[in-house]
Motif scaffolding. Structure first.
Motif, PDB file in Angstrom:
ATOM      1  N   LEU A   1       0.885  -1.258   0.026  1.00 48.19           N
ATOM      2  CA  LEU A   1       0.012  -0.086   0.070  1.00 48.19           C
ATOM      3  C   LEU A   1       0.808   1.425  -0.049  1.00 48.19           C
ATOM      4  O   LEU A   1       0.631   2.174  -0.883  1.00 48.19           O
ATOM      5  N   GLY A   2       1.954   1.093   0.631  1.00 47.40           N
ATOM      6  CA  GLY A   2       2.855   2.147   0.776  1.00 47.40           C
ATOM      7  C   GLY A   2       3.403   2.727  -0.849  1.00 47.40           C
ATOM      8  O   GLY A   2       3.251   3.760  -1.144  1.00 47.40           O
ATOM      9  N   HIS A   3       3.931   1.332  -1.352  1.00 47.08           N
ATOM     10  CA  HIS A   3       4.223   1.778  -2.847  1.00 47.08           C
ATOM     11  C   HIS A   3       3.205   2.187  -3.680  1.00 47.08           C
ATOM     12  O   HIS A   3       3.408   3.270  -4.595  1.00 47.08           O
ATOM     13  N   LEU A   4       1.987   1.693  -3.435  1.00 45.56           N
ATOM     14  CA  LEU A   4       0.884   2.115  -4.229  1.00 45.56           C
ATOM     15  C   LEU A   4       0.369   3.485  -4.187  1.00 45.56           C
ATOM     16  O   LEU A   4      -0.044   4.262  -4.932  1.00 45.56           O
ATOM     17  N   LEU A   5       0.391   3.845  -2.813  1.00 50.41           N
ATOM     18  CA  LEU A   5      -0.106   5.300  -2.456  1.00 50.41           C
ATOM     19  C   LEU A   5       0.856   6.438  -2.622  1.00 50.41           C
ATOM     20  O   LEU A   5       0.681   7.575  -2.736  1.00 50.41           O
ATOM     21  N   ILE A   6       2.261   6.012  -2.748  1.00 50.31           N
ATOM     22  CA  ILE A   6       3.279   7.263  -2.571  1.00 50.31           C
ATOM     23  C   ILE A   6       3.011   8.194  -3.764  1.00 50.31           C
ATOM     24  O   ILE A   6       3.211   9.389  -3.343  1.00 50.31           O
ATOM     25  N   PRO A   7       2.741   8.057  -4.923  1.00 51.71           N
ATOM     26  CA  PRO A   7       2.358   9.144  -5.904  1.00 51.71           C
ATOM     27  C   PRO A   7       1.497  10.240  -5.493  1.00 51.71           C
ATOM     28  O   PRO A   7       1.372  11.149  -5.957  1.00 51.71           O
ATOM     29  N   ARG A   8       0.553   9.681  -4.551  1.00 48.62           N
ATOM     30  CA  ARG A   8      -0.496  10.606  -4.190  1.00 48.62           C
ATOM     31  C   ARG A   8       0.163  11.657  -3.050  1.00 48.62           C
ATOM     32  O   ARG A   8      -0.670  12.553  -2.938  1.00 48.62           O
ATOM     33  N   MET A   9       1.041  11.491  -2.542  1.00 45.72           N
ATOM     34  CA  MET A   9       1.556  12.078  -1.502  1.00 45.72           C
ATOM     35  C   MET A   9       1.886  13.760  -2.156  1.00 45.72           C
ATOM     36  O   MET A   9       1.813  14.671  -1.632  1.00 45.72           O
ATOM     37  N   LEU A  10       2.393  13.516  -3.368  1.00 50.34           N
ATOM     38  CA  LEU A  10       3.189  14.828  -3.961  1.00 50.34           C
ATOM     39  C   LEU A  10       1.910  15.936  -4.045  1.00 50.34           C
ATOM     40  O   LEU A  10       2.095  17.007  -4.035  1.00 50.34           O
ATOM     41  N   ASN A  11       0.850  15.593  -4.316  1.00 46.05           N
ATOM     42  CA  ASN A  11      -0.361  16.435  -4.419  1.00 46.05           C
ATOM     43  C   ASN A  11      -1.484  16.311  -3.467  1.00 46.05           C
ATOM     44  O   ASN A  11      -2.682  16.525  -3.556  1.00 46.05           O
ATOM     45  N   ASN A  12      -0.933  15.640  -2.164  1.00 42.01           N
ATOM     46  CA  ASN A  12      -1.675  15.641  -1.021  1.00 42.01           C
ATOM     47  C   ASN A  12      -3.054  14.885  -1.196  1.00 42.01           C
ATOM     48  O   ASN A  12      -4.175  15.101  -0.963  1.00 42.01           O
ATOM     49  N   GLY A  13      -2.849  13.750  -1.953  1.00 37.65           N
ATOM     50  CA  GLY A  13      -3.980  12.809  -2.133  1.00 37.65           C
ATOM     51  C   GLY A  13      -5.018  13.191  -3.108  1.00 37.65           C
ATOM     52  O   GLY A  13      -6.021  12.470  -3.351  1.00 37.65           O
ATOM     53  N   GLN A  14      -4.668  14.234  -4.071  1.00 38.92           N
ATOM     54  CA  GLN A  14      -5.525  14.317  -5.031  1.00 38.92           C
ATOM     55  C   GLN A  14      -5.260  13.827  -6.463  1.00 38.92           C
ATOM     56  O   GLN A  14      -6.284  13.662  -7.109  1.00 38.92           O
ATOM     57  N   ASN A  15      -4.090  13.294  -6.679  1.00 34.65           N
ATOM     58  CA  ASN A  15      -3.962  12.687  -7.948  1.00 34.65           C
ATOM     59  C   ASN A  15      -2.835  11.581  -7.572  1.00 34.65           C
ATOM     60  O   ASN A  15      -1.871  11.857  -7.025  1.00 34.65           O
ATOM     61  N   PRO A  16      -2.875  10.295  -8.376  1.00 37.85           N
ATOM     62  CA  PRO A  16      -3.927   9.753  -8.987  1.00 37.85           C
ATOM     63  C   PRO A  16      -5.361   9.624  -8.161  1.00 37.85           C
ATOM     64  O   PRO A  16      -5.248   9.260  -7.176  1.00 37.85           O
ATOM     65  N   ARG A  17      -6.489   9.886  -8.930  1.00 34.41           N
ATOM     66  CA  ARG A  17      -7.698   9.637  -8.216  1.00 34.41           C
ATOM     67  C   ARG A  17      -8.240   8.412  -8.403  1.00 34.41           C
ATOM     68  O   ARG A  17      -7.801   7.749  -9.573  1.00 34.41           O
TER      69      ARG A  17
END
Ligand code: AMP
Ligand code: ZN
Length: 381
Positions: free
Chosen positions: A132-148
């Motif tokens: 889940l860490g690997h999967l969600l980390i790209p969302r951190m850069l825009n505070n959970g907005q993208n990828p949706r």
């Protein structure tokens, strides 16, 4: 009972200081500690510090579980101490730690320590799923907005190769998995066979391939596993073990008798064959599951092998018509790190009000599809 709003009230206005997170990752051979500043709900958390101590396995030919366990036991105290010191000994409000999947000895090195800190500091903790860490980390850069959500992720690491459809932080479907070893493991083992050394052999192999212009002067016979034949059609799975056997079969003389440019030619062809297998299987899964891809516009590539420029390029070329948006974590966050564990913990904590109870033990095998079906989750929703 602990709730986010009671513990860290923000109300409708944005608090000046919200909460700080200490995150720990010890699922494999890296002892990683990060401190994140979740300053407010409307901006990405700031990484105050991230430290990593990797077990040196270069000469061992692979990670030895007992050595990894010892490494984490030795390192977790000093690394956490250094992280806290360099962050100015902040008050920590939430402790996030990898709980699984992974080697139990390695996991317990971080998990037990994290529970101790949570008790000493009287703070909640979240036991995070490593993937889940690997999967969600790209969302951190825009505070959970993208990828949706919903989005699709290809997680390619030393221990896993999975294509996942995620409908929320806690709702995941595995669309394709490996039947044997992970892609990173296969690349590492193939690289080792042709004399490449290092802690991350596949990473060294990518560098080696790009060092000089290629001369494709050693033609190789390489497989594309699980291809259709009369007794087996449309297998929606990866298989990476056959590449190692195939490589050995292609070596017609002792390694020392090959010239460097010939070894480079072999490394390139191996890497191409392995990535081509991934592309073949992704095409099949997309073709056979069209309805599941409706509304999916983002494709995440994450995990250590996701740092490979050739793989990124190939996926964009092959699937540019299927997905609008290709998301990659920054290179340093592709392989194992504690920042991704901190961010995944934050998402679980804030969006799903989840914490973990202190009786939690490591979960060696933990399918992402069963994220909430392990004991010791506390939900205050
Ligand atoms: P992880 O398990 O996510 O920490 O990823 C580690 C795996 O990623 C190892 O097999 C590494 O050799 C591999 N890896 C790291 N960087 C690269 C790269 N640039 N290209 C291919 N594989 C890589
Ligand atoms: Zn990993």
């Amino acid at each position: 009972m602990f709730t986010l709003s009671k513990a860290f009230p923000v109300g409708h206005t944005v608090a000046k200081r919200w909460y700080k997170v200490l995150a720990i990752e010890t699922s494999c051979d890296d002892t990683c500690v990060a401190i994140l500043d979740r300053k407010s709900s409307i901006e990405p958390p700031r990484t105050i510090v991230h430290l990593k101590e990797t077990l040196n396995s270069a000469s061992a030919g692979g990670i030895i579980p007992t050595k990894a366990h010892l490494h984490h036991q030795q390192q977790i105290g000093p690394v956490t101490h250094r992280a806290l010191q360099s962050a100015g000994m902040p008050n920590i409000d939430l402790v996030c730690v990898t709980r699984g999947p992974g080697m139990p000895g390695s996991l317990s090195g971080g998990l037990d320590f994290a529970k101790g800190l949570a008790v000493a500091w009287k703070k909640p903790f979240v036991g995070v799923h490593h993937m889940l860490g690997h999967l969600l980390i790209p969302r951190m850069l825009n505070n959970g907005q993208n990828p949706r959500f919903p989005f699709v992720s290809l997680l390619v690491s030393g221990g896993h190769t999975v294509l996942v459809l995620s409908r929320s932080c806690v709702d995941h479907e595995i669309l394709c998995d490996t039947l044997d070893i992970a892609v990173g493991d296969s690349l590492d083992k193939c690289g080792r066979e042709i004399g490449i050394r290092g802690n991350m052999i596949a990473k060294e192999m990518e560098k080696f391939i790009n060092q000089e212009p290629l001369q494709l002067n050693v033609p190789m016979q390489l497989p594309n596993p699980l291809r259709n034949k009369s007794t087996r059609v449309d297998v929606q799975a990866f298989s990476f073990a056959p590449f190692i056997t195939a490589l050995k079969g292609n070596l017609t003389k002792p390694l020392s008798e090959y010239q460097v440019h010939e070894v480079r030619s072999m490394a390139y062809q191996m890497q191409e064959a392995i990535f081509h297998h991934i592309v073949t299987k992704l095409k099949l899964v997309i073709r056979l599951n069209k309805e599941k891809f409706e509304g999916v516009s983002s494709f995440v590539l994450s995990g250590g092998v996701g740092a490979n420029a050739r793989l990124r390029n190939l996926l964009e070329t092959e699937f540019g018509d299927t997905f609008d948006n290709f998301c990659y974590p920054p290179l340093e966050l592709c392989s194992d790190n504690a920042i991704m564990i901190g961010w995944a913990g934050i998402e679980l904590f804030e969006k799903h009000c989840l914490t973990t109870d202190l009786q939690a033990t490591p979960v060696r095998k933990w399918p992402l599809t069963h994220l909430l079906e392990v004991p010791c989750w506390d939900s205050t929703k």
